[in-house]
Motif scaffolding. Structure first.
Motif, PDB file in Angstrom:
ATOM      1  N   GLN A 139      67.498   8.033 -27.916  1.00  0.00           N
ATOM      2  CA  GLN A 139      66.964   9.228 -27.275  1.00  0.00           C
ATOM      3  C   GLN A 139      65.714   9.711 -28.007  1.00  0.00           C
ATOM      4  N   LEU A 140      64.636   9.911 -27.243  1.00  0.00           N
ATOM      5  CA  LEU A 140      63.423  10.468 -27.820  1.00  0.00           C
ATOM      6  C   LEU A 140      63.666  11.915 -28.232  1.00  0.00           C
ATOM      7  N   VAL A 141      63.033  12.311 -29.312  1.00  0.00           N
ATOM      8  CA  VAL A 141      63.244  13.641 -29.869  1.00  0.00           C
ATOM      9  C   VAL A 141      62.105  14.556 -29.464  1.00  0.00           C
ATOM     10  N   LEU A 142      62.444  15.667 -28.858  1.00  0.00           N
ATOM     11  CA  LEU A 142      61.437  16.650 -28.468  1.00  0.00           C
ATOM     12  C   LEU A 142      61.092  17.510 -29.678  1.00  0.00           C
ATOM     13  N   ASP A 143      59.859  17.362 -30.139  1.00  0.00           N
ATOM     14  CA  ASP A 143      59.397  18.079 -31.332  1.00  0.00           C
ATOM     15  C   ASP A 143      58.197  18.933 -30.946  1.00  0.00           C
ATOM     16  N   ASP A 145      55.549  20.241 -28.907  1.00  0.00           N
ATOM     17  CA  ASP A 145      54.851  19.881 -27.677  1.00  0.00           C
ATOM     18  C   ASP A 145      54.817  18.385 -27.419  1.00  0.00           C
ATOM     19  N   THR A 146      55.588  17.614 -28.161  1.00  0.00           N
ATOM     20  CA  THR A 146      55.523  16.173 -27.979  1.00  0.00           C
ATOM     21  C   THR A 146      56.886  15.536 -28.214  1.00  0.00           C
ATOM     22  N   TYR A 147      56.991  14.288 -27.792  1.00  0.00           N
ATOM     23  CA  TYR A 147      58.200  13.505 -28.020  1.00  0.00           C
ATOM     24  C   TYR A 147      57.948  12.499 -29.134  1.00  0.00           C
ATOM     25  N   LYS A 148      58.954  12.317 -29.978  1.00  0.00           N
ATOM     26  CA  LYS A 148      58.858  11.367 -31.074  1.00  0.00           C
ATOM     27  C   LYS A 148      60.060  10.429 -31.066  1.00  0.00           C
ATOM     28  N   ILE A 149      59.928   9.349 -31.787  1.00  0.00           N
ATOM     29  CA  ILE A 149      61.006   8.366 -31.870  1.00  0.00           C
ATOM     30  C   ILE A 149      61.915   8.702 -33.051  1.00  0.00           C
ATOM     31  N   GLY A 175      54.799  10.524 -21.054  1.00  0.00           N
ATOM     32  CA  GLY A 175      53.358  10.389 -21.211  1.00  0.00           C
ATOM     33  C   GLY A 175      52.866  10.014 -22.590  1.00  0.00           C
ATOM     34  N   ARG A 176      53.781   9.639 -23.505  1.00  0.00           N
ATOM     35  CA  ARG A 176      53.323   9.239 -24.834  1.00  0.00           C
ATOM     36  C   ARG A 176      52.631   7.885 -24.802  1.00  0.00           C
ATOM     37  N   VAL A 177      51.561   7.761 -25.594  1.00  0.00           N
ATOM     38  CA  VAL A 177      50.946   6.477 -25.887  1.00  0.00           C
ATOM     39  C   VAL A 177      51.274   6.211 -27.354  1.00  0.00           C
ATOM     40  N   TRP A 178      52.144   5.276 -27.597  1.00  0.00           N
ATOM     41  CA  TRP A 178      52.645   5.081 -28.958  1.00  0.00           C
ATOM     42  C   TRP A 178      51.526   4.650 -29.897  1.00  0.00           C
ATOM     43  N   THR A 179      51.507   5.233 -31.085  1.00  0.00           N
ATOM     44  CA  THR A 179      50.459   4.965 -32.069  1.00  0.00           C
ATOM     45  C   THR A 179      50.695   3.631 -32.770  1.00  0.00           C
ATOM     46  N   LYS A 180      49.693   3.196 -33.498  1.00  0.00           N
ATOM     47  CA  LYS A 180      49.835   1.946 -34.243  1.00  0.00           C
ATOM     48  C   LYS A 180      50.971   2.047 -35.246  1.00  0.00           C
ATOM     49  N   GLY A 181      51.096   3.213 -35.892  1.00  0.00           N
ATOM     50  CA  GLY A 181      52.173   3.393 -36.854  1.00  0.00           C
ATOM     51  C   GLY A 181      53.539   3.295 -36.208  1.00  0.00           C
ATOM     52  N   GLU A 182      53.689   3.921 -35.041  1.00  0.00           N
ATOM     53  CA  GLU A 182      54.974   3.879 -34.337  1.00  0.00           C
ATOM     54  C   GLU A 182      55.276   2.472 -33.844  1.00  0.00           C
ATOM     55  N   VAL A 315      53.917  22.530 -19.599  1.00  0.00           N
ATOM     56  CA  VAL A 315      53.266  21.272 -19.241  1.00  0.00           C
ATOM     57  C   VAL A 315      53.124  20.407 -20.486  1.00  0.00           C
ATOM     58  N   PHE A 316      53.735  19.240 -20.466  1.00  0.00           N
ATOM     59  CA  PHE A 316      53.534  18.293 -21.557  1.00  0.00           C
ATOM     60  C   PHE A 316      52.264  17.495 -21.277  1.00  0.00           C
ATOM     61  N   GLN A 317      51.330  17.555 -22.200  1.00  0.00           N
ATOM     62  CA  GLN A 317      50.062  16.876 -22.010  1.00  0.00           C
ATOM     63  C   GLN A 317      50.247  15.360 -22.120  1.00  0.00           C
ATOM     64  N   PRO A 318      50.060  14.638 -21.026  1.00  0.00           N
ATOM     65  CA  PRO A 318      50.221  13.187 -21.109  1.00  0.00           C
ATOM     66  C   PRO A 318      49.068  12.553 -21.888  1.00  0.00           C
ATOM     67  N   GLU A 319      49.396  11.644 -22.768  1.00  0.00           N
ATOM     68  CA  GLU A 319      48.377  10.856 -23.460  1.00  0.00           C
ATOM     69  C   GLU A 319      47.956   9.674 -22.599  1.00  0.00           C
TER      70      GLU A 319
END
Length: 389
Positions: A139-143, A145-149, A175-182, A315-319
Motif C-alpha cells: 500500500q502506498l503511503v499518503l504523506d 500532498d504526495t504518495y510514497k512507497i 499520478g506519481r512519477v517515481w524518482t531514480k532513487g525510488e 487536488v493531488f498534483q499529478p507528476e
C-alpha cells in the motif's frame, strides 16, 4: 505548426465508451463524462493523414512488422527517454494489459504471489486473480500532498516469496512519477529476492515538467534481463481504439517464452491501422505532444485554482498522466453517497476511487484530457453542487 486543443469534437454515436455509455453507467444523459482514460482531442494530423492514405489503398490484408518499425520505436525511446534498446528486444502486442496477462501466464504458476502497489489501475487486480495467483499489496503511503512507497513493507512482501511485481510508472491513479532513487531501491530489492518486474509504462510520455520519466529497465544493466517493460503510443496520442503496443524484453529466453504464449492465444498479429498510427505518431508527433502537455498544464492549473477555495476537495498534483486524483474525504460521505452526489447532484461522471482498491475510498479520479471549457464545466458543476450542500 500550432495545434489547437480547444476544438469540441462530438464523440456521441461513434461507439465511444466514454460518451455513449454515459446513460447506462450514470443513469442520465446529462452527466458530463470525465472518467475513462482516453482524450477528447483529435490525434495528431500526421496520424490522421497516414490512416487516411492507408485507407485509400483499399486492401487490408495481413500486415507484418519490419526493421523500419523497430527503428521508429528505438528512435522514440532514445529521443523521449534516453533509453537505447536493441531491435531484437521488441515484442509486439495488442495492448499493455494483454502483455501483462501473457507474462503472468508465462512466468508464474497457480498460487504464486504477485505484488502490486495500491491504490492502482483496476485491471492489475484482475491480472492476478483471474490467473489464480495470490495477490500481495504494497500500500502506498499518503504523506501530506504526495504518495510514497513503504519500502519496509515492500521488502517484507518480497522476502515472503513474491514471484513477480507489477509496477505502474507513471502511477495510475495517484499520478506519481517515481524518482531514480525510488526506482533504484525497488530494483535492488527485486534483484535481492529474485523477483521479476513487469512494468506498465504506458503513460511514460505524459510527464509534467520538471519531472522526468525513467524506464526502470534502464536503471541497472545487471537487472534488465529480469524486467519486462510495457509501452504504447495509445495514451500519448489518443489511439487506444487502434490497440497497438509493444514490450521491451531484453532476455532472449524470456522473450521467446512470452512470444510463445502470445502465439498459443492467437494474439501475435498487430492490426494494419495500429501499425500505421504508431509509425506516424512516433515519427511526426513530437511537436503535437509538446502542445498537448502545455494544454494539460493549463487545464490542471485551472482545476487546482478553482478548487483551492473549496476545502471539501483536495487536488493531488499529478507528476504524470492526464488523470487527477481528487480527495473528497472531508465530506464524510460513504463511497456510495459520494458517487451519487457527483453523478446526481453535480452531473459529472468520474472514476470511482474504490475501484482502484479499498485505499481509494473517499477519492475519485478525473480525466482532464479535454478542452479547457470542458474542464471548467466539470469543475464548476462540482463546485455548484458543493455550494448547495
Amino acid at each position: 505548426m500550432h495545434f489547437s486543443f480547444d476544438k469540441h469534437i462530438e464523440r456521441r454515436n461513434t461507439r465511444a465508451v466514454k460518451w455513449d455509455l454515459v446513460k447506462s453507467l450514470y443513469g442520465d444523459e446529462d452527466v458530463l463524462p470525465m472518467w475513462v482514460a482516453d482524450m477528447d482531442f483529435e490525434a495528431p494530423p500526421a496520424v490522421t493523414q497516414a490512416l487516411t492514405e492507408r485507407a485509400k489503398h483499399g486492401v487490408f490484408g495481413y500486415t507484418f512488422t519490419d526493421i523500419a518499425l523497430q527503428d521508429t520505436i528505438i528512435d522514440w525511446l532514445t529521443y523521449k527517454h534516453n533509453w537505447e534498446v536493441n531491435r531484437a528486444s521488441i515484442l509486439y502486442s495488442p495492448g499493455v494489459i494483454a502483455t501483462l496477462y501473457m507474462a503472468i501466464q508465462t512466468f508464474t504458476e497457480v498460487g504464486d504471489k504477485v505484488l502490486i502497489q495500491t491504490p492502482v489501475y483496476p485491471p492489475f487486480y484482475d491480472i492476478v486473480k483471474n490467473h489464480d495467483r495470490k495477490l500481495e499489496k504494497n500500500q502506498l503511503v499518503l504523506d501530506g500532498d504526495t504518495y510514497k512507497i513503504d519500502f519496509d513493507d515492500f521488502e517484507n512482501k518480497l522476502k515472503q516469496g513474491v514471484k513477480a511485481f507489477i509496477l505502474c510508472n507513471p502511477h495510475n491513479p495517484v499520478g506519481r512519477v517515481w524518482t531514480k532513487g525510488e526506482l533504484t531501491r525497488m530494483v535492488d530489492l527485486c534483484k535481492k529476492y529474485d523477483v521479476l518486474i513487469l512494468s506498465d509504462e504506458i503513460h511514460a510520455d505524459l510527464v509534467f515538467s520538471p519531472n522526468q520519466h525513467l524506464p526502470i529497465a534502464n536503471i541497472d544493466p545487471e537487472m534488465k534481463d529480469n524486467i519486462i517493460t510495457c509501452m504504447s503510443p495509445t495514451k500519448t496520442f489518443n489511439l487506444a481504439g487502434l490497440q497497438v503496443s509493444y514490450a521491451i524484453v531484453s532476455n532472449k529466453q524470456k522473450r521467446e517464452a512470452l512470444e510463445k504464449t502470445f502465439h498459443k492465444q492467437g494474439m501475435h498479429i498487430l492490426n494494419t491501422m495500429g501499425i500505421t498510427a504508431l509509425e506516424a505518431a512516433y515519427e511526426d508527433g513530437r511537436n503535437w505532444l509538446n502542445g498537448l502537455m502545455e494544454q494539460l498544464q493549463v487545464n490542471l492549473n485551472y482545476l487546482t485554482k478553482a478548487f483551492s477555495s473549496h476545502k471539501e476537495v483536495k487536488v493531488f498534483q499529478p507528476e504524470g498522466t492526464y488523470l487527477v486524483w481528487l480527495d473528497f474525504r472531508s465530506l464524510n460521505l460513504s463511497q456510495d453517497d459520494l458517487k451519487k452526489f457527483l453523478q446526481n447532484e453535480a452531473k459529472v461522471g468520474l472514476n470511482d476511487g474504490a475501484s482502484f482498491g479499498e485505499e481509494g475510498n473517499g477519492f475519485m479520479r478525473m480525466n482532464i484530457a479535454c478542452p479547457l471549457e470542458s474542464v471548467k464545466e466539470g469543475t464548476n458543476r462540482i463546485i455548484r453542487a458543493l455550494n448547495r450542500l
